[in-house]
Scaffold this active site. Structure first.
Site, PDB file in Angstrom:
ATOM      1  N   GLY A  10       0.492  -1.118  -0.228  1.00 25.61           N
ATOM      2  CA  GLY A  10       0.128   0.211   0.515  1.00 25.61           C
ATOM      3  C   GLY A  10       1.047   0.998  -0.167  1.00 25.61           C
ATOM      4  N   ARG A  11       2.456   0.837  -0.542  1.00 20.70           N
ATOM      5  CA  ARG A  11       3.061   2.112  -0.369  1.00 20.70           C
ATOM      6  C   ARG A  11       3.342   2.915   0.896  1.00 20.70           C
ATOM      7  NH1 ARG A  11       3.526   0.573  -5.003  1.00 20.70           N
ATOM      8  NH2 ARG A  11       4.328   1.221  -6.318  1.00 20.70           N
TER       9      ARG A  11
END
Length: 213
Positions: free
Chosen positions: A191-192
């Site tokens: 999810g960065r």
């Protein structure tokens, strides 16, 4: 060409501050050894960023060849663009990217030349063809008319310095050493929401802190 949809989700792991070595150089060695063991192609390749006295920035890939006394050494032509930049501005940064491990390390610091003894010792350890290549690229970063000009120069040098004779280290070629002030370890996360652990210091001991991704 649609670049917006190109993305990877990073799932290989994370970093805890409590798991990191108190010495960033030792931590760097751990990650470098992991990259070597993983079969990463040229794990010692690093993106070197320099800027001249006007603040104009340039980047290129060079190879880390020695890590001594906490300093990162690479070797190149002193007359190149990076050599001219470093002469005018000693601040620089390097980045190691190991995509296979979803890791990178970013290092900032100051750069200066190594001793001539260090440069000559490393030069003599290089393969013969690489020694000749250093002489061929004497005017590195300068415009040349055609590639044939390099080939002609190479042939002359092969005749001047045959393989059974010692090739002298050019005076325009040698080592640089980067003394780090900041070393950041980056691990990709899902999810960065990546992990970023930074070591920094001025004159005292290294401080370790987590950065927002």
């Amino acid at each position: 060409m649609n670049l917006a949809n190109l993305r990877e989700n990073y799932l290989k792991g994370g970093i805890k501050v409590t798991d990191m070595n108190l010495d960033p150089i030792e931590q760097f060695k751990e990650w470098m050894n992991a990259a070597i063991d993983a079969g990463v192609m040229e794990p010692n390749a690093m993106i070197l960023a320099t800027a001249n006295k006007h603040g104009h920035v340039s980047t290129r890939t060079v190879l880390l060849k020695e890590l001594e006394e906490g300093q990162f050494r690479f070797f190149t032509n002193y007359r190149s663009r990076k050599g001219r930049d470093i002469k005018e501005n000693h601040h620089a940064s390097v980045t190691f990217l190991w995509k296979e491990l979803e890791r990178q390390i970013c290092i900032r610091g100051t750069v200066e030349k190594t001793s001539r003894q260090v440069s000559e010792k490393y030069f003599q350890s290089r393969p013969y063809q690489s020694q000749i290549g250093a002489w061929v690229s004497e005017e590195q970063s300068q415009e040349i008319p055609v590639r044939a000009a390099l080939e002609i120069r190479e042939q002359k040098l092969l005749e001047k310095y045959p393989e059974d004779k010692k090739v002298p280290c050019p005076e325009f070629w040698g080592g640089y050493k980067l003394a780090p002030s900041h070393i950041e370890f980056w691990q990709g996360r899902e999810g960065r929401i990546h992990d970023r652990i930074r070591y920094r210091r001025d004159a005292g001991p290294w401080l370790i802190e987590r950065l927002s991704p």
